[in-house]
Design a protein around this motif. Structure first.
Motif, PDB file in Angstrom:
ATOM      1  N   GLU A 171      38.618 -46.913 120.467  1.00  0.00           N
ATOM      2  CA  GLU A 171      39.879 -47.624 120.652  1.00  0.00           C
ATOM      3  C   GLU A 171      40.726 -47.416 119.404  1.00  0.00           C
ATOM      4  O   GLU A 171      40.272 -47.690 118.284  1.00  0.00           O
ATOM      5  CB  GLU A 171      39.629 -49.116 120.868  1.00  0.00           C
ATOM      6  CG  GLU A 171      39.183 -49.469 122.272  1.00  0.00           C
ATOM      7  CD  GLU A 171      40.290 -49.288 123.297  1.00  0.00           C
ATOM      8  OE1 GLU A 171      41.226 -50.132 123.353  1.00  0.00           O
ATOM      9  OE2 GLU A 171      40.249 -48.286 124.038  1.00  0.00           O
TER      10      GLU A 171
ATOM     11  N   ASP B 279      43.610 -48.517 117.031  1.00  0.00           N
ATOM     12  CA  ASP B 279      44.262 -49.785 116.709  1.00  0.00           C
ATOM     13  C   ASP B 279      45.460 -49.648 115.777  1.00  0.00           C
ATOM     14  O   ASP B 279      46.214 -50.607 115.597  1.00  0.00           O
ATOM     15  CB  ASP B 279      43.241 -50.741 116.076  1.00  0.00           C
ATOM     16  CG  ASP B 279      42.124 -51.101 117.038  1.00  0.00           C
ATOM     17  OD1 ASP B 279      42.414 -51.281 118.232  1.00  0.00           O
ATOM     18  OD2 ASP B 279      40.967 -51.205 116.586  1.00  0.00           O
TER      19      ASP B 279
ATOM     20  N   LEU C 127      49.715 -53.064 129.544  1.00  0.00           N
ATOM     21  CA  LEU C 127      49.623 -52.847 130.981  1.00  0.00           C
ATOM     22  C   LEU C 127      50.925 -53.316 131.621  1.00  0.00           C
ATOM     23  O   LEU C 127      51.366 -54.445 131.392  1.00  0.00           O
ATOM     24  CB  LEU C 127      48.441 -53.612 131.570  1.00  0.00           C
ATOM     25  CG  LEU C 127      47.065 -53.240 131.000  1.00  0.00           C
ATOM     26  CD1 LEU C 127      45.975 -54.074 131.669  1.00  0.00           C
ATOM     27  CD2 LEU C 127      46.780 -51.759 131.201  1.00  0.00           C
TER      28      LEU C 127
ATOM     29  N   ARG D 181      48.682 -50.888 120.265  1.00  0.00           N
ATOM     30  CA  ARG D 181      48.036 -51.738 121.245  1.00  0.00           C
ATOM     31  C   ARG D 181      48.279 -51.193 122.644  1.00  0.00           C
ATOM     32  O   ARG D 181      49.289 -50.532 122.898  1.00  0.00           O
ATOM     33  CB  ARG D 181      48.519 -53.182 121.154  1.00  0.00           C
ATOM     34  CG  ARG D 181      49.997 -53.386 121.400  1.00  0.00           C
ATOM     35  CD  ARG D 181      50.425 -54.806 121.089  1.00  0.00           C
ATOM     36  NE  ARG D 181      51.851 -55.024 121.279  1.00  0.00           N
ATOM     37  CZ  ARG D 181      52.405 -55.465 122.408  1.00  0.00           C
ATOM     38  NH1 ARG D 181      51.610 -55.764 123.442  1.00  0.00           N
ATOM     39  NH2 ARG D 181      53.696 -55.638 122.502  1.00  0.00           N
ATOM     40  N   ARG D 182      47.360 -51.467 123.535  1.00  0.00           N
ATOM     41  CA  ARG D 182      47.485 -51.051 124.923  1.00  0.00           C
ATOM     42  C   ARG D 182      48.348 -52.062 125.673  1.00  0.00           C
ATOM     43  O   ARG D 182      48.155 -53.266 125.536  1.00  0.00           O
ATOM     44  CB  ARG D 182      46.110 -50.958 125.571  1.00  0.00           C
ATOM     45  CG  ARG D 182      46.138 -50.413 126.993  1.00  0.00           C
ATOM     46  CD  ARG D 182      44.836 -50.697 127.702  1.00  0.00           C
ATOM     47  NE  ARG D 182      43.686 -50.263 126.922  1.00  0.00           N
ATOM     48  CZ  ARG D 182      42.589 -50.990 126.790  1.00  0.00           C
ATOM     49  NH1 ARG D 182      42.495 -52.188 127.329  1.00  0.00           N
ATOM     50  NH2 ARG D 182      41.569 -50.524 126.086  1.00  0.00           N
TER      51      ARG D 182
END
Length: 222
Positions: free
Chosen positions: A92, A94, A198, A195-196
């Motif tokens: 991941e 960051d 959605l 950051r992801r």
């Protein structure tokens, strides 16, 4: 009570040991957060690294729990990996670290390496359980809303299981680590968080009229 991962010769971190993460809870948190794993296998006479969806069952039948990936029964990589040692990595991102020199540019990250002997899941109940876990890893609670898989679908799908007994994790966070003279030279240093995000669910064009976004999809997108 915290559980510390005991390194093996294959998972012992030798470079950047200050970034090693020993707590198993941190490893499981990363595996819960991440959505894509990369599976390294040997196919014929050459290595192959493939991105794949995955899921983890901490109470799975393998030592330390089980990591599951799935693929087509016709996939050569899956047939080749059965009974062999494979490597699964999860990362991941960051942040992007802007150092005051090219050498000290870096990334903030969490990454895990899992090494173990892979097995093809033959038991039908375990295979269905693994497939449900993989769906729910992407969209929690989704599997319970779906129709049962057909015999044809199950016959076309294989599941590979990898023990979680041998794993290591590293992480980096925060500012660049620069030379004192570069700091005093007045060059800006810092990091850009990543950051992801959605987005709002987009309905399929062939949805029947009047269908609302189900709770499992809406909750995931929020």
């Amino acid at each position: 009570m915290s559980v510390v991962m005991e390194p093996t010769d294959r998972t012992r971190i030798r470079r950047g040991r200050n970034r090693a993460v020993a707590e198993r809870t941190d490893l499981l948190a990363l595996l819960t957060d991440a959505l894509v794993a990369h599976l390294g296998v040997t196919v014929g006479d050459h290595p192959v690294v493939l991105p794949t969806a995955f899921a983890v069952d901490v109470d799975g039948p393998d030592e330390g729990g089980t990591l599951y990936v799935h693929g087509s029964v016709a996939a050569r990589w899956l047939r080749s990996s059965a009974g062999t040692t494979v490597c699964v990595t999860v990362t991941e991102l960051d942040g992007l670290v802007a150092g005051r020199s090219a050498f000290h540019h870096s990334m903030n990250y969490r990454s895990a390496v899992v090494i173990g002997q892979a097995r093809v899941v033959e038991d039908e109940a375990e295979r269905q359980h693994a497939l449900d876990l993989i769906v729910d890893h992407m969209l929690p609670g989704r599997s319970a809303t779906l129709r049962p898989s057909t015999r044809k679908e199950l016959a076309a799908t294989a599941v590979l299981a990898v023990p979680l007994a041998e794993a290591s994790m590293k992480a980096r966070a925060g500012d660049p680590v620069d030379e004192p003279e570069d700091v005093t030279a007045g060059i800006w240093g810092g990091h850009v968080p990543v950051r992801r995000v959605l987005g709002a669910p987009v309905p399929a064009q062939d949805n029947l009229p009047g269908l609302d976004v189900p709770d499992d999809v809406r909750d995931r997108a929020c």
